[in-house]
Design a protein around this motif. Structure first.
Motif, PDB file in Angstrom:
ATOM      1  N   ASN A 111       5.261   8.169  -7.705  1.00 10.31           N
ATOM      2  CA  ASN A 111       4.735   8.652  -6.433  1.00 10.31           C
ATOM      3  C   ASN A 111       5.034  10.138  -6.261  1.00 10.31           C
ATOM      4  O   ASN A 111       6.110  10.616  -6.644  1.00 10.31           O
ATOM      5  N   ASN A 131       5.615  11.771   1.856  1.00 12.27           N
ATOM      6  CA  ASN A 131       5.930  11.121   0.592  1.00 12.27           C
ATOM      7  C   ASN A 131       7.426  10.908   0.382  1.00 12.27           C
ATOM      8  O   ASN A 131       7.828  10.052  -0.403  1.00 12.27           O
ATOM      9  N   TRP A 176       1.028   4.341  -0.492  1.00  9.36           N
ATOM     10  CA  TRP A 176       1.115   4.055  -1.923  1.00  9.36           C
ATOM     11  C   TRP A 176      -0.284   3.900  -2.518  1.00  9.36           C
ATOM     12  O   TRP A 176      -0.601   4.465  -3.563  1.00  9.36           O
ATOM     13  N   ASN A 179      -2.209   7.119  -2.839  1.00  8.13           N
ATOM     14  CA  ASN A 179      -1.701   7.935  -3.943  1.00  8.13           C
ATOM     15  C   ASN A 179      -2.134   7.389  -5.301  1.00  8.13           C
ATOM     16  O   ASN A 179      -2.402   8.151  -6.235  1.00  8.13           O
TER      17      ASN A 179
END
Length: 425
Positions: A111, A131, A176, A179
């Motif tokens: 990530n 993030n 999540w 991304n």
């Protein structure tokens, strides 16, 4: 497209899948493709994982459960949020230890460590999550089965899903997934997160708090169009409309007018909506459903025996089961309660009941008009008022003190059965 998300092997069973499909069939929610099972697409997920690893956006992690628990304990001791510390994440200048023997790795998504994830939620409006608040998600377990957050991204990409509507407990999964979409350079769908449904006690609906299977509602005599209509109004509106068909629902729904506040499950409102459809559906279909309800109670009758009677009682019923409750009296013994017998079938009314039985026995035409005349003659002879006579007759013949108009109810009984039940007095 019907997609069965079955990668949680412990929770996904064939029985649960069968219930999903049965419920959709009952509700008339047809689909053009599928069912598509995620567990039959493992080769596809593996190919995408290898692509991510090759591009440096995913990596193998050999941390054991014991390693991770020790890591979390240390973080808690320092007053930190418990996030994976990326110990196995490859980075420039970082030397990773040799993989431990006998430990199967999981695959984690790398990530982004900086920046924000922002999307304009179709229900909640703009949402931003940094993030730094999320860690490197496990996307493939040790057994090679992908996790939910990864599998749905690949599926949405492959299946060209344009809109994702789901419960707001998934809001934290969305960063999540966004991304991962970006790492794959895949087009992003639009996301909308709907509020949960609360029970009538104001708490979240759950199996422990009154929620039941969709098919239980079918078994309990609810109609699919009533259930669809009611469910559609939980969290969505179209002006002041309360009652509408599935066709109108499809025509009107454009992703707007979704409530940001939790809807509350209201059994009384469901009954009101369902009762509307019980009153208005075709009586031949209604009779079929009543026959099925009676069969569940061990009463085997034909549609031709039921259909002439449904019109008399349907306006009083919220469900088909309630309608069957009324019609049971035509096919089983009356069995009035001792209290009703004591209260209504008294010595004062017995002579009138005998007179009525004689008048009914003499009828050559068994219809409402003839019965109404027999009742009038009995009242004239006995000096009673209609309620004083009608209620005892209902108790003896129907097994209950309240019914629709007595002549209309008696008309649907076999003449011999009525006379036999009146003789009990």
């Amino acid at each position: 497209m019907l997609r069965i998300e079955d990668t949680d092997v412990a929770r996904s069973t064939q029985d649960s899948v069968d219930q999903i499909i049965a419920a959709m069939n009952w509700l008339g929610l047809s689909y053009d493709e599928g069912p598509i099972y995620q567990m039959q697409r493992l080769h596809r997920y593996q190919a995408v994982v290898e692509q991510l690893i090759a591009e440096g956006t995913a990596y193998r992690c050999y941390a054991t459960p014991e390693d991770l628990e020790a890591m979390r304990e240390a973080q808690r001791a320092r007053g930190e949020k418990t996030l994976y510390d990326r110990r196995w994440r490859p980075e420039p200048g970082k030397t990773l230890p040799a993989p431990p023997e006998g430990v199967k790795p999981v695959i984690r998504f790398a990530n982004p460590v900086d920046g924000d994830v922002t999307w304009d939620d179709l229900v909640k409006g703009p949402i931003t999550i940094n993030n730094r608040e999320i860690d490197d998600l496990i996307i493939v377990r040790q057994d090679g089965v992908p996790t939910y957050n990864f599998a749905v991204v690949v599926d949405d990409w492959d299946m060209r899903i344009s809109h994702v509507f789901r419960g707001d407990e998934h809001v934290n999964n969305t960063p999540w997934q966004i991304n991962i979409f970006k790492a794959l350079e895949a087009p992003l769908p639009s996301f909308g997160h709907l509020p949960i449904i609360l029970g009538d006690d104001g708490l979240k609906l759950s199996k422990r708090r009154g929620a039941v299977s969709v098919m239980d509602y079918a078994a309990n005599g609810y109609l699919p169009e009533g259930m669809l209509n009611y469910l559609a109004r939980l969290g969505w509106s179209h002006g002041d409309d309360e009652l509408f068909s599935a066709e109108q629902m499809v025509s009107w729904f454009d992703g707007g007018h979704l409530s940001k506040s939790p809807a509350q499950w209201d059994p009384a409102k469901l009954d009101w909506v369902n009762g509307h459809y019980v009153k208005h559906i075709d009586e031949a279909r209604l009779a079929d459903l009543v026959v099925a309800q009676l069969a569940r109670r061990g009463i085997a009758v034909g549609v031709d025996e039921v259909q002439p009677k449904v019109g008399l009682f349907k306006d009083r019923c919220a469900t088909v089961a309630a309608l069957a409750d009324w019609l049971v009296m035509y096919f089983t013994p009356a069995n009035p309660s001792a209290d009703d017998l004591a209260a209504h079938v008294t010595d004062a009314v017995r002579p009138a009941l005998k007179v009525l039985a004689e008048r009914l026995a003499a009828l050559t035409d068994w219809n409402k008009a003839a019965m109404q005349q027999a009742l009038k003659e009995t009242l004239s002879i006995s000096g009673l008022k209609m309620p004083q006579l009608a209620v005892p007759v209902r108790v003896l013949v129907c097994g209950r003190a309240q019914t629709p108009p007595l002549d209309a109810v008696l008309e649907h009984f076999d003449k011999k059965k009525v006379l036999e039940r009146l003789q009990v007095a």
